[in-house]
Design an enzyme around this catalytic site. Sequence first.
Site, short mmCIF file in Angstrom:
data_model
loop_
_atom_site.label_atom_id
_atom_site.label_comp_id
_atom_site.label_asym_id
_atom_site.label_seq_id
_atom_site.Cartn_x
_atom_site.Cartn_y
_atom_site.Cartn_z
N ASP A 1 -0.18 6.92 -3.82
CA ASP A 1 -1.40 6.62 -4.57
C ASP A 1 -1.73 7.70 -5.59
O ASP A 1 -2.09 7.40 -6.73
CB ASP A 1 -2.59 6.48 -3.61
CG ASP A 1 -2.68 5.08 -3.00
OD1 ASP A 1 -1.89 4.20 -3.39
OD2 ASP A 1 -3.55 4.88 -2.13
N HIS B 1 0.85 -1.18 0.00
CA HIS B 1 0.00 0.00 0.00
C HIS B 1 0.89 1.23 0.00
O HIS B 1 2.11 1.14 0.12
CB HIS B 1 -0.94 -0.01 1.20
CG HIS B 1 -2.13 -0.90 1.03
ND1 HIS B 1 -3.11 -0.67 0.09
CD2 HIS B 1 -2.50 -2.06 1.66
CE1 HIS B 1 -4.02 -1.61 0.16
NE2 HIS B 1 -3.67 -2.47 1.10
N ASP B 2 0.26 2.38 -0.11
CA ASP B 2 0.97 3.65 -0.19
C ASP B 2 2.10 3.73 0.83
O ASP B 2 3.24 4.09 0.50
CB ASP B 2 -0.04 4.79 0.03
CG ASP B 2 0.56 6.17 -0.12
OD1 ASP B 2 1.42 6.54 0.72
OD2 ASP B 2 0.16 6.91 -1.03
N ILE B 3 1.81 3.39 2.08
CA ILE B 3 2.80 3.53 3.15
C ILE B 3 4.04 2.67 2.90
O ILE B 3 5.16 3.05 3.27
CB ILE B 3 2.16 3.21 4.51
CG1 ILE B 3 3.06 3.69 5.66
CG2 ILE B 3 1.83 1.73 4.64
CD1 ILE B 3 2.37 3.64 7.01
N TYR C 1 5.18 1.75 -0.21
CA TYR C 1 5.91 2.29 -1.35
C TYR C 1 6.73 3.52 -0.94
O TYR C 1 7.89 3.66 -1.34
CB TYR C 1 4.95 2.66 -2.49
CG TYR C 1 3.98 1.55 -2.82
CD1 TYR C 1 4.41 0.23 -2.93
CD2 TYR C 1 2.63 1.81 -3.01
CE1 TYR C 1 3.52 -0.79 -3.21
CE2 TYR C 1 1.73 0.80 -3.30
CZ TYR C 1 2.18 -0.50 -3.39
OH TYR C 1 1.29 -1.51 -3.67
#
Length: 384
Positions: free
Chosen positions: A158, A128-130, A132
């Site tokens: 995102d 998830h975003d965190i 990446y």
Amino acid sequence: MGPLDGVRVIEIASLAPAPFGCMVLADLGADVLRVERTENCGPAVAAPVDPLCRGRRSIGLNLKDPAGIELLLRLVDGADVLVEGFRPGVTERLGCGPADCAQRNPRLVYARMTGWGQDGPLAATAGHDIDYIGVSGALDPIGRAGQRPVPPLNLVADFGGGGMLLALGVLAALLERERSGLGQVIDAAMVDGSALLTSFLHGLRAAGAWQDERGTNLLDGGAPFYDTYQTADGRYVAVGALEPRFYAALLAGLGLAGQDETNDASLPGQYDRAGWPALRARLAAAFLGRTQAEWAEVFAGTDACVAPVLGPAQAPAHPHNAARGTFIEVGGVVQPAPAPRFGRTAAGPPLPPPRPGADTDAVLTDLGYSAAQITAFRASGTAG
């Protein structure tokens, strides 16, 4: 209308980054057709309120059915762009990968939105975003000194490093196609995009102007003149008075101007790092003396770089946003207006998100299928 009027985009439904990129394309005038799973369609399914789904048409297709894949490829025949957000290799296994689509339409721009990219050790894994931004170096600098990193919502990977990068890639590929006549595959990875957003940090580090300890630098809350402060009503203001003349305007507005360096009550120099704790305390005490609205009035029209910190519910009513129409209402939902703005080819206001599968019959009819054939597709579960 809009600068992308006439561009036809097929969007295979997914979450967050790819829909945001397709929302941007739709806002700019592209005809975006969202392909939903058949199980998500039906008369009992309500239209979404998510702004990320605005401005589209919608068709329901079963992409696990070869007949559904054939319908998708029929759509590809007349499309300019296809956007998908599966893990690497999924569309190849389904039969609608880049090679399958290029065989049908060599001019197709095939845009792939993933977290880790199409290759590399992490390509096949979830994230998830965190995750990446953790790997790209974008998360570590965000937070207070001596404390853990703070996730900046899911805005960096995102949306900024994901969907916006996807949209940029699509536009660049469409422009290149005007010269070559050929489409190409776009590998838009959120780890790449979020790393790209940190370019300025790498420049500051190389120049010796950035310390790796978070919360100790000019732009990460380390500097007292680039931070947020609580006001008398428990709300906050944002201060960005970096340049000396802006800092002088800040002090003037706070009633702290004209301090004598030899006086015990004087303020430390603006860039005296040793004096930053004392300066922060003085600024914090001053801002507690008035409400957020009162400070907004004090600093109105000045170059002190002071602004109220507004929540999503409050931002649309801010006088500047209201004057520019930065927010609009679509389908009863207040949301950001399309951006950027175009002087000659402005797009109209976006349409509300469609009910999933709402345009299935119309789209299949345009492809040349009869009412009986469409009924058969529905009955077999190929279309929804």
